[in-house]
Write a protein that holds these residues in place. Structure first.
Motif, PDB file in Angstrom:
ATOM      1  N   ASN A  80       0.840  -1.188   0.000  1.00  0.00           N
ATOM      2  CA  ASN A  80       0.000   0.000   0.000  1.00  0.00           C
ATOM      3  C   ASN A  80       0.878   1.242   0.000  1.00  0.00           C
ATOM      4  O   ASN A  80       1.406   1.654   1.016  1.00  0.00           O
ATOM      5  N   ASN A  83       0.076   4.211  -0.329  1.00  0.00           N
ATOM      6  CA  ASN A  83      -0.547   5.384   0.272  1.00  0.00           C
ATOM      7  C   ASN A  83      -0.216   5.517   1.761  1.00  0.00           C
ATOM      8  O   ASN A  83      -0.522   6.533   2.372  1.00  0.00           O
ATOM      9  N   LYS A  84       0.390   4.496   2.328  1.00  0.00           N
ATOM     10  CA  LYS A  84       0.727   4.547   3.736  1.00  0.00           C
ATOM     11  C   LYS A  84       1.915   5.467   3.978  1.00  0.00           C
ATOM     12  O   LYS A  84       2.734   5.712   3.084  1.00  0.00           O
ATOM     13  N   THR A  85       2.006   5.948   5.211  1.00  0.00           N
ATOM     14  CA  THR A  85       3.204   6.641   5.652  1.00  0.00           C
ATOM     15  C   THR A  85       3.778   5.857   6.821  1.00  0.00           C
ATOM     16  O   THR A  85       3.082   5.065   7.463  1.00  0.00           O
ATOM     17  N   GLU A 142       2.449   1.708  12.949  1.00  0.00           N
ATOM     18  CA  GLU A 142       1.225   2.494  13.095  1.00  0.00           C
ATOM     19  C   GLU A 142       0.655   2.420  14.509  1.00  0.00           C
ATOM     20  O   GLU A 142      -0.227   3.204  14.867  1.00  0.00           O
ATOM     21  N   GLU A 172       3.091  -1.937   9.390  1.00  0.00           N
ATOM     22  CA  GLU A 172       1.844  -2.102  10.144  1.00  0.00           C
ATOM     23  C   GLU A 172       2.087  -1.916  11.645  1.00  0.00           C
ATOM     24  O   GLU A 172       1.320  -1.235  12.333  1.00  0.00           O
ATOM     25  N   GLU A 227       6.243  -4.832   5.166  1.00  0.00           N
ATOM     26  CA  GLU A 227       4.806  -4.657   5.399  1.00  0.00           C
ATOM     27  C   GLU A 227       4.469  -4.854   6.873  1.00  0.00           C
ATOM     28  O   GLU A 227       3.685  -4.095   7.458  1.00  0.00           O
ATOM     29  N   GLY A 240       2.034   5.991  10.256  1.00  0.00           N
ATOM     30  CA  GLY A 240       0.811   6.746  10.031  1.00  0.00           C
ATOM     31  C   GLY A 240       0.970   8.245  10.210  1.00  0.00           C
ATOM     32  O   GLY A 240      -0.008   8.951  10.491  1.00  0.00           O
TER      33      GLY A 240
END
Length: 315
Positions: free
Chosen positions: A2, A4-6, A51, A48, A44, A9
């Motif tokens: 993804n 679009n993730k930073t 975040e 995750e 990944e 977050g």
């Protein structure tokens, strides 16, 4: 992935290339691992976990994400280990030449051949600080010089290589290993001065390659080859804090996270460690300083003063 993730977050305003001092490059490569596969899924899981991490660092009283953390498109070259290494080499050097503090997340340890080449191209008298359970000093393995077992062979030839936490190696590696600059895991508990001794052997410019299997499997079981008797959290960050305080750490990579879907703790540890290292690096920096996206030799930047920029490639 993804895109679009930073990282962690963080708001988009802290994740653009032009406003970020830090680049976080993913290399999801697992082409040469020889036991447990999964390092290509490490980023990944790391992302995750990040975040769910608090962004205030108690120890440094800072929120380092405000320096800006930009995540470019990952390096996905997989046609051969050699092609992957060259793609990493060129991509990392591109961002160094834009005055970014470049960090790289694997993938398995073969990616570090490319990252070390790039930093050695751009910084004078480079020390490579290699934290790992394995020596990774083979000249070639399974038909390639770009295997994970060869991760620091070039560094041993071309830089000031210092190795910490080693506890597994082939007898053939002994012949080329500089044992005066190797801090074996079984010796650390008897040597109260090992941290200072290792730092004394470093040049001013230090690149850190951190294989997560240097940590003990009790806190980091999610690696391709978990070796018993590794480093624990507090001694690891104590050492790294000293390195950041006393030397100019020019960048670092982190490799070999093989996530386990039923145990998220190692993923969180990797994210926390990554953020901790950034906090140490920028502890004395002004969070509100604007960082120029374009490389300019006239910019009064600590990276300019300590870089050699051998190649003047126009990126």
């Amino acid at each position: 992935m993804n895109t679009n993730k930073t990282f962690a977050g963080i708001p988009e305003e802290y994740a653009t290339l032009s406003k970020s001092e830090i680049v976080l490059l993913s290399v999801p490569y697992d082409g040469t691992s020889t036991w447990q596969k999964g390092a290509d899924k490490g980023f990944e899981a790391f992302l995750e976990a990040s975040e769910n991490m608090e962004l205030y660092d108690i120890e440094t009283d800072s929120e380092v994400y405000k320096q800006g953390i930009y995540m470019p498109e990952p390096v996905t070259e997989k046609s051969s280990p050699e092609a992957m290494v060259e793609a990493v080499h060129q991509t990392v050097k591109k961002y160094i030449n834009r005055n970014k503090f470049v960090t790289i997340f694997g993938g398995e340890h073969s990616i570090s051949i490319g990252t070390i080449r790039a930093f050695n191209d751009c910084f004078e008298s480079l020390t490579v600080l290699h934290l790992d359970a394995h020596a990774d000093l083979r000249k070639a393995f399974e038909g390639s010089t770009c295997n994970h077992a060869c991760a620091v062979y070039e560094a041993n030839q071309n830089t000031n290589l210092i190795q910490v936490g080693i506890r597994s190696m082939d007898v053939s590696e002994k012949a080329i290993m500089n044992t005066d600059k190797v801090y074996f895991a079984h010796e650390l508990i008897y040597d109260e001065y090992w941290m200072d001794n290792a730092i004394d052997q470093m040049t001013d410019n230090v690149f850190i390659t951190f294989d997560l299997d240097v940590l003990d499997p009790s806190i980091m079981p999610s690696t391709g080859t978990p070796e018993p008797s590794g480093l624990l959290w507090n001694e690891t960050i104590e050492f790294l804090k000293k390195v950041f305080q006393e030397k100019n750490v020019v960048g670092f990579d982190m490799v070999e996270l093989c996530p386990n879907p039923t145990n998220k703790a190692p993923d969180f540890l990797a994210a926390k460690l990554y953020y901790k290292l950034l906090s140490y690096k920028f502890n004395n920096e002004d969070e509100n300083e604007n960082f120029d996206d374009n490389y300019d030799e006239d910019i009064d930047s600590p990276f300019n003063k300590l870089s050699k920029f051998k190649d003047n490639d126009d990126y």
